[in-house]
Design a protein around this motif. Structure first.
Motif, PDB file in Angstrom:
ATOM      1  N   LEU A  44     -34.514  -9.903  -2.038  1.00  0.00           N
ATOM      2  CA  LEU A  44     -34.337  -8.488  -0.810  1.00  0.00           C
ATOM      3  C   LEU A  44     -33.726  -6.838  -1.863  1.00  0.00           C
ATOM      4  CD1 LEU A  44     -32.498 -11.390   1.442  1.00  0.00           C
ATOM      5  CD2 LEU A  44     -34.809 -10.330   1.612  1.00  0.00           C
ATOM      6  N   PRO A  45     -32.817  -7.433  -2.563  1.00  0.00           N
ATOM      7  CA  PRO A  45     -32.794  -5.894  -2.644  1.00  0.00           C
ATOM      8  C   PRO A  45     -33.713  -4.931  -2.708  1.00  0.00           C
ATOM      9  CG  PRO A  45     -31.014  -7.838  -4.115  1.00  0.00           C
ATOM     10  CD  PRO A  45     -32.132  -8.056  -3.608  1.00  0.00           C
ATOM     11  N   MET A  46     -34.751  -4.903  -3.258  1.00  0.00           N
ATOM     12  CA  MET A  46     -35.716  -4.548  -2.924  1.00  0.00           C
ATOM     13  C   MET A  46     -36.408  -3.958  -1.527  1.00  0.00           C
ATOM     14  SD  MET A  46     -39.858  -4.867  -5.000  1.00  0.00           S
ATOM     15  CE  MET A  46     -38.837  -5.306  -6.355  1.00  0.00           C
ATOM     16  N   PRO A  56     -28.715  -7.065  -0.013  1.00  0.00           N
ATOM     17  CA  PRO A  56     -29.567  -8.293   0.365  1.00  0.00           C
ATOM     18  C   PRO A  56     -29.602  -8.365   1.688  1.00  0.00           C
ATOM     19  CG  PRO A  56     -27.946  -8.961  -1.144  1.00  0.00           C
ATOM     20  CD  PRO A  56     -27.744  -7.850  -1.071  1.00  0.00           C
ATOM     21  N   VAL A  57     -28.224  -8.718   2.608  1.00  0.00           N
ATOM     22  CA  VAL A  57     -28.221  -8.432   3.578  1.00  0.00           C
ATOM     23  C   VAL A  57     -29.126  -7.564   4.551  1.00  0.00           C
ATOM     24  CG1 VAL A  57     -26.875  -7.986   5.837  1.00  0.00           C
ATOM     25  CG2 VAL A  57     -26.022  -9.395   3.718  1.00  0.00           C
ATOM     26  N   VAL A  58     -29.140  -6.039   3.787  1.00  0.00           N
ATOM     27  CA  VAL A  58     -29.536  -4.583   4.890  1.00  0.00           C
ATOM     28  C   VAL A  58     -31.012  -5.140   4.580  1.00  0.00           C
ATOM     29  CG1 VAL A  58     -30.503  -2.665   4.465  1.00  0.00           C
ATOM     30  CG2 VAL A  58     -27.978  -2.980   4.806  1.00  0.00           C
ATOM     31  N   GLY A  59     -32.013  -6.069   3.097  1.00  0.00           N
ATOM     32  CA  GLY A  59     -33.252  -6.366   3.401  1.00  0.00           C
ATOM     33  C   GLY A  59     -33.673  -7.184   3.512  1.00  0.00           C
ATOM     34  N   PHE A  60     -32.871  -7.974   3.890  1.00  0.00           N
ATOM     35  CA  PHE A  60     -33.367  -8.975   4.439  1.00  0.00           C
ATOM     36  C   PHE A  60     -33.366  -8.619   6.543  1.00  0.00           C
ATOM     37  CE2 PHE A  60     -32.643 -12.749   8.235  1.00  0.00           C
ATOM     38  CZ  PHE A  60     -33.387 -14.155   7.290  1.00  0.00           C
ATOM     39  N   VAL A  61     -32.624  -7.804   6.766  1.00  0.00           N
ATOM     40  CA  VAL A  61     -32.458  -7.345   7.985  1.00  0.00           C
ATOM     41  C   VAL A  61     -33.684  -6.324   8.603  1.00  0.00           C
ATOM     42  CG1 VAL A  61     -31.875  -5.613  10.015  1.00  0.00           C
ATOM     43  CG2 VAL A  61     -29.968  -7.015   9.223  1.00  0.00           C
ATOM     44  N   MET A  62     -34.223  -6.120   7.296  1.00  0.00           N
ATOM     45  CA  MET A  62     -35.587  -4.830   7.174  1.00  0.00           C
ATOM     46  C   MET A  62     -36.418  -5.932   7.272  1.00  0.00           C
ATOM     47  SD  MET A  62     -35.016  -1.368   7.119  1.00  0.00           S
ATOM     48  CE  MET A  62     -36.788  -1.788   6.951  1.00  0.00           C
TER      49      MET A  62
END
Length: 149
Positions: A44-46, A56-62
């Motif tokens: 998720l960080p990627m 990772p939360v931003v990654g999950f939303v994306m």
């Protein structure tokens, strides 16, 4: 006659919108399952890097936003396929593989400035393939359930 044509066009438009919304809904379910796999695998960080973050939360939303877009496309295409669970599952697998190639093997490396990684297949990409196939199967399955209501 003109009124009939307008009504038919409105009905077709309404059906398309409904199918797109159903595709988004199904893909959010499939994307959530895939997102859990991505969280466990530390991917998720990627995905968050697409918007300049490592969270990772931003990654999950994306990831869910991308899933919704892919689901909208699926919702526009799937009603044109022959009916039946076997076709739906096959379509889900194929759709997952297509998005694995387009997303994981081409677009992600290019968007992250890693052009030398385009079409490179290692352990992370193989895990991504499994996730994309699972995403496709779940999306196709839920779409089929929603369509039958």
């Amino acid at each position: 006659m003109a009124t009939t044509t307008v009504r038919q066009e409105q009905a077709a438009s309404s059906t398309l919108v409904t199918s797109v919304v159903q595709g988004i809904t199904a893909a959010l379910i499939g994307g959530s399952v895939f997102g859990v796999q991505m969280a466990v695998g530390g991917m998720l960080p990627m995905v968050a890097q697409l918007v300049g973050s490592q969270n990772p939360v931003v990654g999950f939303v994306m990831h869910l936003i991308i899933s919704a877009i892919i689901g909208a496309v699926y919702g526009a295409i799937a009603p044109r396929l022959p009916a039946g669970w076997l076709v739906a599952m096959g379509a889900g697998i194929v759709y997952g593989v297509i998005w694995w190639v387009l997303g994981a093997l081409v677009m992600m490396p290019l968007l992250l400035g890693m052009g030398d990684m385009v079409f490179q297949i290692g352990d992370m990409q193989l895990m991504s393939l499994i996730g994309h196939v699972i995403f496709g199967i779940i999306t196709a399955g839920f779409f089929t359930l929603i369509q039958r209501r």
